[in-house]
Design an enzyme around this catalytic site. Structure first.
Site, PDB file in Angstrom:
ATOM      1  N   SER A   1       6.259   2.284 -11.904  1.00  0.00           N
ATOM      2  CA  SER A   1       6.091   1.824 -10.528  1.00  0.00           C
ATOM      3  C   SER A   1       7.406   1.220 -10.009  1.00  0.00           C
ATOM      4  O   SER A   1       8.408   1.914  -9.967  1.00  0.00           O
ATOM      5  CB  SER A   1       4.906   0.851 -10.479  1.00  0.00           C
ATOM      6  OG  SER A   1       4.526   0.565  -9.173  1.00  0.00           O
TER       7      SER A   1
ATOM      8  N   ASP B   1      -2.829   8.918  -6.389  1.00  0.00           N
ATOM      9  CA  ASP B   1      -2.096   7.645  -6.301  1.00  0.00           C
ATOM     10  C   ASP B   1      -1.743   7.366  -4.840  1.00  0.00           C
ATOM     11  O   ASP B   1      -0.925   8.066  -4.255  1.00  0.00           O
ATOM     12  CB  ASP B   1      -0.813   7.751  -7.151  1.00  0.00           C
ATOM     13  CG  ASP B   1      -0.041   6.440  -7.212  1.00  0.00           C
ATOM     14  OD1 ASP B   1      -0.354   5.526  -6.421  1.00  0.00           O
ATOM     15  OD2 ASP B   1       0.863   6.335  -8.053  1.00  0.00           O
TER      16      ASP B   1
ATOM     17  N   HIS C   1      -2.691   5.224  -9.605  1.00  0.00           N
ATOM     18  CA  HIS C   1      -1.443   4.510  -9.894  1.00  0.00           C
ATOM     19  C   HIS C   1      -1.434   3.918 -11.309  1.00  0.00           C
ATOM     20  O   HIS C   1      -0.384   3.617 -11.852  1.00  0.00           O
ATOM     21  CB  HIS C   1      -1.235   3.402  -8.853  1.00  0.00           C
ATOM     22  CG  HIS C   1       0.179   2.914  -8.766  1.00  0.00           C
ATOM     23  ND1 HIS C   1       1.221   3.715  -8.363  1.00  0.00           N
ATOM     24  CD2 HIS C   1       0.732   1.706  -9.062  1.00  0.00           C
ATOM     25  CE1 HIS C   1       2.356   3.019  -8.397  1.00  0.00           C
ATOM     26  NE2 HIS C   1       2.085   1.803  -8.820  1.00  0.00           N
TER      27      HIS C   1
HETATM   28  C1  MLT Z   1       7.612  -0.534  -5.125  1.00  0.00           C
HETATM   29  O1  MLT Z   1       7.505  -1.472  -4.360  1.00  0.00           O
HETATM   30  O2  MLT Z   1       8.581  -0.346  -5.873  1.00  0.00           O
HETATM   31  C2  MLT Z   1       6.484   0.440  -5.103  1.00  0.00           C
HETATM   32  O3  MLT Z   1       5.748   0.304  -3.937  1.00  0.00           O
HETATM   33  C3  MLT Z   1       5.613   0.307  -6.285  1.00  0.00           C
HETATM   34  C4  MLT Z   1       5.103  -1.092  -6.466  1.00  0.00           C
HETATM   35  O4  MLT Z   1       5.784  -1.872  -7.076  1.00  0.00           O
HETATM   36  O5  MLT Z   1       3.994  -1.404  -6.003  1.00  0.00           O
END
Ligand code: MLT
Length: 212
Positions: free
Chosen positions: A105, A156, A187
């Site tokens: 992520s 996701d 996700h």
């Molecule tokens: C981010 O902010 O890098 C992406 O949206 C993934 C997350 O951290 O939720």
């Protein structure tokens, strides 16, 4: 304890000669979170796991965002260089080779940014639920001979597979060989991610051994 610019965890592992993993957590995680997964993906490998320095309502991240999926690109760039400098310093301090990133992520997104802006800092990347970190990253040709595995979740809503497909194209344009896989989930991570990542890494072993 070595003085380095990120709070981090380092484990040399039982096979210190194997390619190290740079472990990068998601929003709200820390340097401990993904260590168990890293050990499953690269058994015995050295693991270097920094904690993101940006706090969003107390939750550690690797760069600032303006809203869900909308990144502060100036901050992304600055934090990317800061992380790449840390990787270099940690390599010297611990005597390890250039690592492969293993990010989830937000951690996958900063890993993608390091690949685009500081390609020499990583030997490759396993990017779980990644998206494009920089809309206008210049496609330097610095990723020739390097490879990445991107794993998306088909449902996701945070890091849509179509966005990861754009990231795939950006990394390929910079010379990387990218394998983009899409799993049935969302996700969250699953055993399928661990299996794919481990197989991919094993498949890269010969190429990684030949790299610096
Ligand atoms: C981010 O902010 O890098 C992406 O949206 C993934 C997350 O951290 O939720």
């Amino acid at each position: 304890m070595t003085e380095l610019s990120f709070v981090h965890r380092f484990e040399r592992g039982a096979r210190p000669e194997s390619r190290p993993l740079l472990i990068l957590h998601g929003t709200g995680g820390d340097e401990h979170d993904l260590m168990p997964l890293g050990k499953m993906v690269a058994p015995g490998a050295p693991l270097l796991s920094p904690r993101g320095k940006v706090l969003e309502h107390g939750m550690p991240r690797f760069f600032r965002r303006l809203a869900e999926g909308v990144f502060d690109e100036e901050d992304v760039r600055a934090r990317t260089h800061e992380l790449a400098d840390f990787i270099e310093a940690a390599r010297k301090a611990y005597g390890i080779a250039v690592p492969v990133a293993f990010g989830y992520s937000n951690g996958a997104n900063i890993a993608a940014a390091v690949m685009l802006l500081r390609p020499e800092a990583l030997a490759g990347g396993i990017l779980l639920r990644a998206m494009v970190p920089l809309a206008k990253a210049q496609a330097a040709a610095g990723l020739g001979g390097k490879a990445a595995l991107i794993i998306s979740g088909a449902r996701d809503p945070i890091a849509p597979a179509a966005n990861a497909a754009r990231l795939t194209a950006m990394l390929e344009q910079a010379g990387a060989e990218v394998d983009h896989r899409i799993l049935a989930g969302g996700h969250e991570l699953s055993q399928g991610d661990v299996n794919l990542a481990r197989e991919w890494l094993q498949g890269q072993e010969a190429a990684l051994a030949a790299a610096s």
